[in-house]
Enzyme design. Structure first.
Site, PDB file in Angstrom:
ATOM      1  N   GLY A 161       0.768  -1.236   0.000  1.00  0.00           N
ATOM      2  CA  GLY A 161       0.000   0.000   0.000  1.00  0.00           C
ATOM      3  C   GLY A 161       0.796   1.280   0.000  1.00  0.00           C
ATOM      4  O   GLY A 161       0.229   2.361  -0.190  1.00  0.00           O
ATOM      5  N   TYR A 199       0.036  -1.906 -12.069  1.00  0.00           N
ATOM      6  CA  TYR A 199      -1.373  -1.920 -12.455  1.00  0.00           C
ATOM      7  C   TYR A 199      -1.560  -1.322 -13.843  1.00  0.00           C
ATOM      8  O   TYR A 199      -2.518  -0.608 -14.117  1.00  0.00           O
ATOM      9  CB  TYR A 199      -2.232  -1.198 -11.393  1.00  0.00           C
ATOM     10  CG  TYR A 199      -1.959  -1.763 -10.009  1.00  0.00           C
ATOM     11  CD1 TYR A 199      -2.390  -3.047  -9.681  1.00  0.00           C
ATOM     12  CD2 TYR A 199      -1.194  -1.065  -9.065  1.00  0.00           C
ATOM     13  CE1 TYR A 199      -2.107  -3.604  -8.440  1.00  0.00           C
ATOM     14  CE2 TYR A 199      -0.896  -1.621  -7.827  1.00  0.00           C
ATOM     15  CZ  TYR A 199      -1.354  -2.879  -7.517  1.00  0.00           C
ATOM     16  OH  TYR A 199      -1.057  -3.436  -6.304  1.00  0.00           O
ATOM     17  N   CYS A 251     -13.640   2.425 -28.675  1.00  0.00           N
ATOM     18  CA  CYS A 251     -14.966   3.034 -28.788  1.00  0.00           C
ATOM     19  C   CYS A 251     -15.633   3.196 -27.429  1.00  0.00           C
ATOM     20  O   CYS A 251     -16.637   2.553 -27.123  1.00  0.00           O
ATOM     21  CB  CYS A 251     -15.827   2.178 -29.698  1.00  0.00           C
ATOM     22  SG  CYS A 251     -15.042   1.964 -31.287  1.00  0.00           S
ATOM     23  N   GLU A 252     -15.070   4.025 -26.584  1.00  0.00           N
ATOM     24  CA  GLU A 252     -15.615   4.362 -25.271  1.00  0.00           C
ATOM     25  C   GLU A 252     -15.171   5.792 -24.975  1.00  0.00           C
ATOM     26  O   GLU A 252     -14.003   6.129 -25.189  1.00  0.00           O
ATOM     27  CB  GLU A 252     -15.002   3.482 -24.166  1.00  0.00           C
ATOM     28  CG  GLU A 252     -15.251   2.002 -24.274  1.00  0.00           C
ATOM     29  CD  GLU A 252     -16.639   1.589 -23.812  1.00  0.00           C
ATOM     30  OE1 GLU A 252     -17.292   2.361 -23.068  1.00  0.00           O
ATOM     31  OE2 GLU A 252     -17.060   0.493 -24.209  1.00  0.00           O
ATOM     32  N   PRO A 268       4.926  -5.013  -0.753  1.00  0.00           N
ATOM     33  CA  PRO A 268       4.879  -3.851  -1.639  1.00  0.00           C
ATOM     34  C   PRO A 268       4.644  -4.254  -3.100  1.00  0.00           C
ATOM     35  O   PRO A 268       5.178  -5.254  -3.573  1.00  0.00           O
ATOM     36  CB  PRO A 268       6.275  -3.241  -1.488  1.00  0.00           C
ATOM     37  CG  PRO A 268       7.147  -4.421  -1.178  1.00  0.00           C
ATOM     38  CD  PRO A 268       6.297  -5.375  -0.375  1.00  0.00           C
ATOM     39  N   GLY A 269       3.833  -3.479  -3.773  1.00  0.00           N
ATOM     40  CA  GLY A 269       3.626  -3.690  -5.210  1.00  0.00           C
ATOM     41  C   GLY A 269       3.980  -2.403  -5.926  1.00  0.00           C
ATOM     42  O   GLY A 269       5.086  -2.217  -6.445  1.00  0.00           O
ATOM     43  N   ARG A 320      -5.893   2.705 -15.887  1.00  0.00           N
ATOM     44  CA  ARG A 320      -6.028   3.504 -14.662  1.00  0.00           C
ATOM     45  C   ARG A 320      -6.735   4.848 -14.849  1.00  0.00           C
ATOM     46  O   ARG A 320      -7.584   5.197 -14.038  1.00  0.00           O
ATOM     47  CB  ARG A 320      -4.660   3.698 -13.980  1.00  0.00           C
ATOM     48  CG  ARG A 320      -4.030   2.372 -13.539  1.00  0.00           C
ATOM     49  CD  ARG A 320      -2.768   2.555 -12.720  1.00  0.00           C
ATOM     50  NE  ARG A 320      -3.048   3.073 -11.406  1.00  0.00           N
ATOM     51  CZ  ARG A 320      -2.888   4.331 -11.025  1.00  0.00           C
ATOM     52  NH1 ARG A 320      -2.402   5.234 -11.862  1.00  0.00           N
ATOM     53  NH2 ARG A 320      -3.204   4.714  -9.819  1.00  0.00           N
TER      54      ARG A 320
HETATM   55  C1  LIG Z   1      -2.718  -5.386  -3.889  1.00  0.00           C
HETATM   56  C2  LIG Z   1      -2.178  -5.901  -2.638  1.00  0.00           C
HETATM   57  C3  LIG Z   1      -0.886  -5.535  -2.215  1.00  0.00           C
HETATM   58  C4  LIG Z   1      -0.028  -4.542  -2.949  1.00  0.00           C
HETATM   59  O1  LIG Z   1      -0.550  -3.269  -2.890  1.00  0.00           O
HETATM   60  P1  LIG Z   1       0.344  -2.008  -3.395  1.00  0.00           P
HETATM   61  O2  LIG Z   1      -0.529  -0.858  -3.138  1.00  0.00           O
HETATM   62  O3  LIG Z   1       0.609  -2.212  -4.835  1.00  0.00           O
HETATM   63  O4  LIG Z   1       1.568  -2.005  -2.579  1.00  0.00           O
HETATM   64  C5  LIG Z   1      -0.396  -6.098  -1.059  1.00  0.00           C
HETATM   65  N1  LIG Z   1      -1.136  -6.987  -0.341  1.00  0.00           N
HETATM   66  C6  LIG Z   1      -2.373  -7.358  -0.710  1.00  0.00           C
HETATM   67  C7  LIG Z   1      -3.126  -8.335   0.099  1.00  0.00           C
HETATM   68  C8  LIG Z   1      -2.947  -6.829  -1.860  1.00  0.00           C
HETATM   69  O5  LIG Z   1      -4.179  -7.186  -2.222  1.00  0.00           O
END
Ligand SMILES: *Cc1c(COP(=O)(O)O)cnc(C)c1O
Length: 402
Positions: free
Chosen positions: A225, A357, A328-329, A260-261, A298
């Site tokens: 997050g 994402y 077409c949107e 982390p993502g 996004r």
């Molecule tokens: C999506 C997700 C993440 C990663 O979230 P980021 O905002 O990209 O860091 C981590 N844990 C869980 C369970 C998620 O669903």
């Protein structure tokens, strides 16, 4: 400086470009800031699930946070060891749970009492013990976009504290379940520390109350997050983030897991698209490009802002334009009322912060093949996913016969 013109000439457009060296820096920065404790960073595969990206993190020692069995398989394929793989998500099927238990991953993040029951039953059928963690919903407002907010009671994720405690007691009494962890993830693109800190406190208090009834967990999973800068957002300094979390764990001997993502990949990625033409409709000027919402969703999905840079020889004044794709949107746009110089056919636009994402939310809407993906490192580039062809798109379609 990345030479987007050269990359576009070599790999064509629309194109995703990922800077692996930037991902390395971000990974090391976060890992380093947790160093006061044992920690595992489990990269959230859904942010960017290309195998080369997952492999890149695997080589640095990363684990994986997966939200489908497909992602679990990706993590294995990328060389992440089973003991660093976590399986999360609000709706796991029986087959997915079975495979996760058979593959002996680190733990399954359970999100409801009903799911705990299924996991126990399937573990029993397999005559195995399933390690589990419970996703707690601390009922804290993360102050982010509602679509990516997950930590309030009125959304579908996790269970409340009271339910969690009951589930831990049940799991602890089961011979087929081994409660090893606790998990919370209150949302994505978090830019305020307070909600994270408050959540960590609530969850660590629950861990302490479990110790009193002799349930000793090993893993404190703080989810992902961490926000990034798309426009001018002030982000949480990494060190402050980890110190706030670690501060809630006094007296507890736990390994911290972080998922982390976006933090690792968002600003490592660029989406490169070519200008087809400009057009004027009434008062509005449009720049029509060859990329579309099926490549990068996004803006259409969240109204998300992405910085856009023109690669052109035109140095004239900027005007306000809408940058739109061919789909077409009316939702098919990358930006509205954006300041850009005049553009010619075949000029490039580079859309920033597209590494998380981005490709993963892509689709084949309008029978558009998904873009190619290229990774760069140390001045070298390499194709890591081929552009989809028309043949790829129709390959699974069968004829209906009487
Ligand atoms: C999506 C997700 C993440 C990663 O979230 P980021 O905002 O990209 O860091 C981590 N844990 C869980 C369970 C998620 O669903």
């Amino acid at each position: 400086m990345i030479d987007f013109r050269e990359l576009a000439d070599k790999y064509k457009t629309p194109l995703y470009v990922y800077d692996l060296d930037y991902m390395t820096e971000r990974y090391n920065e976060l890992k380093e800031s947790f160093k006061a404790r044992k920690s595992i960073l489990c990269y959230a595969v859904k942010a960017n699930s290309n195998l080369s990206i997952v492999r890149h993190f695997a080589k640095m020692g990363s684990g994986a946070d997966c939200v489908s069995i497909g992602e679990v398989r990706r993590a294995f394929l990328a060389g992440i060891p089973s003991y660093k793989i976590i399986f999360s998500g609000v709706g796991k099927s029986d087959d997915e749970i079975r495979e996760a238990i058979e593959k002996d991953i680190l733990y399954i993040n359970v999100e409801s009492e009903a799911e705990l029951g299924r996991v126990e039953l399937i573990a029993k059928e397999l005559n195995k013990v399933s390690r589990i963690s419970i996703r707690v919903n601390p009922n804290i407002d993360p102050k982010t976009h509602p679509y990516i907010s997950t930590g309030l009671h009125d959304n579908k994720f996790g269970v409340d504290i009271t339910t969690a405690k009951r589930m831990y007691i049940k799991a602890n009494n089961s011979e087929f379940l081994d409660p090893v962890g606790i998990h919370f993830h209150i949302g994505s693109q978090l830019t305020e520390l307070k909600p994270i800190y408050e959540s960590a406190e609530i969850v660590s208090d629950l861990v302490r109350s479990l110790v009193h009834i002799n349930i000793e967990l090993k893993f404190f999973d703080v989810g992902g997050g961490l926000g990034v800068t798309y426009k001018d957002e002030k982000t949480i300094p990494t060190y402050e983030y980890t110190q706030a979390i670690l501060g809630t764990l006094k007296g507890l001997d736990l390994t911290v897991i972080c998922e982390p993502g976006r933090f690792l990949t968002a600003n490592a990625g660029y989406f490169v698209t070519k200008v087809l033409y400009e057009k004027q409709n009434g008062e509005k000027k449009f720049v029509v490009v060859d990329g579309a919402m099926n490549d990068l969703l996004r803006p259409a999905l969240y109204g998300a802002y992405h910085k856009i840079e023109a690669v052109t020889n035109n140095k004239t004044d900027k005007r306000k334009v809408d940058i739109v794709g061919p789909v077409c949107e009316s939702g098919d746009f990358f930006a509205k009322d954006y300041d850009l110089v005049e553009l010619n056919h075949n000029d490039l636009l580079v859309i920033h912060s597209a590494g998380a994402y981005g490709f993963g939310m892509g689709s084949n809407y309008n029978t558009r093949g998904r873009s190619a993906e290229v990774a760069i490192s140390n001045g070298k580039s390499k194709l890591i996913r081929k552009r989809e062809t028309f043949e790829d798109l129709v390959a699974n379609e069968l004829e209906f016969m009487e």
